[in-house]
Design an enzyme around this catalytic site. Structure first.
Site, mmCIF file in Angstrom:
data_model
loop_
_atom_site.group_PDB
_atom_site.id
_atom_site.type_symbol
_atom_site.label_atom_id
_atom_site.label_comp_id
_atom_site.label_asym_id
_atom_site.label_seq_id
_atom_site.Cartn_x
_atom_site.Cartn_y
_atom_site.Cartn_z
ATOM 1 N N HIS A 95 0.881 -1.304 -0.219
ATOM 2 C CA HIS A 95 -0.062 0.161 0.077
ATOM 3 C C HIS A 95 1.044 1.344 0.032
ATOM 4 C CE1 HIS A 95 -3.535 2.547 1.150
ATOM 5 N NE2 HIS A 95 -2.608 3.240 1.984
ATOM 6 N N GLU A 96 1.629 1.318 0.782
ATOM 7 C CA GLU A 96 2.710 2.502 0.863
ATOM 8 C C GLU A 96 3.664 2.671 -0.086
ATOM 9 O OE1 GLU A 96 1.945 4.616 3.020
ATOM 10 O OE2 GLU A 96 0.937 3.396 4.275
ATOM 11 N N HIS A 111 1.511 4.220 -2.982
ATOM 12 C CA HIS A 111 1.413 5.457 -2.804
ATOM 13 C C HIS A 111 2.527 6.415 -3.463
ATOM 14 C CE1 HIS A 111 -2.114 6.734 -0.228
ATOM 15 N NE2 HIS A 111 -1.678 5.919 0.550
#
Length: 175
Positions: free
Chosen positions: A48-49, A52
């Site tokens: 997820h990070e 980003h």
């Protein structure tokens, strides 16, 4: 991806959170580890990070904020000859309207995009993307709830619903 200088940091802190800075610096707080439970759960968070970072969400947020600042300045010019009450009301409505109507929905969209990219990245790395659902369900246990339209993140229910929709695509990378 060669432009990134990946750096992963684990910070001793009870908050269940992680974040990514531009350029690939990722911070994970130890408070999230009980929710990850294992390596695959941590892959959900890191995917997820990283999502980003590669989607350049921080840059998009800065660009949007800059555009909104220019809009606010233009509104200030238009209201320059108005009463102080009209100026105060105008700037308050502008601030609330852009926050609730533009920035928060935009941030929620970015969160869902990072979830989607994270599923694919974890699948490519050999982690079962189906394990994202139980992770986010565990995370929802610590959530304070609240109204999604006032949040930077999608509701737990909407997040899990969107992940279910994206799992077939992610599984193509995993299988």
């Amino acid at each position: 991806l060669s432009e990134y200088k990946w750096e992963f940091n684990l910070i001793e802190d009870p908050q269940a959170n992680a974040f990514c800075m531009p350029g690939g610096k990722i911070v994970v707080y130890t408070g999230i580890l009980p929710y990850t439970q294992d390596e695959t759960g941590l892959a959900v968070v890191l995917g997820h990070e990283v999502g980003h970072a590669i989607a350049k969400h921080a840059n998009e947020r800065m660009s949007n904020q800059l555009a909104l600042n220019y809009g606010g300045a233009a509104l200030g010019v238009l209201l320059d000859n108005s009463s102080s009450t009209a100026q105060t009301i105008g700037s308050t409505v502008w601030g609330l309207g852009t926050q609730v109507g533009v920035m928060l929905p935009f941030n929620r969209k970015q969160e869902l995009e990072a979830d989607h990219l994270g599923l694919i990245l974890m699948a490519i790395a050999g982690y079962n993307p189906n394990q994202a659902v139980p992770f986010w369900e565990r995370m929802s246990q610590q959530s304070k709830g609240g109204m999604e339209f006032l949040s930077t993140h999608p509701s737990d229910q909407n997040r899990v619903k969107e992940i279910h929709k994206e799992l077939p695509e992610a599984m193509e990378y995993y299988n």
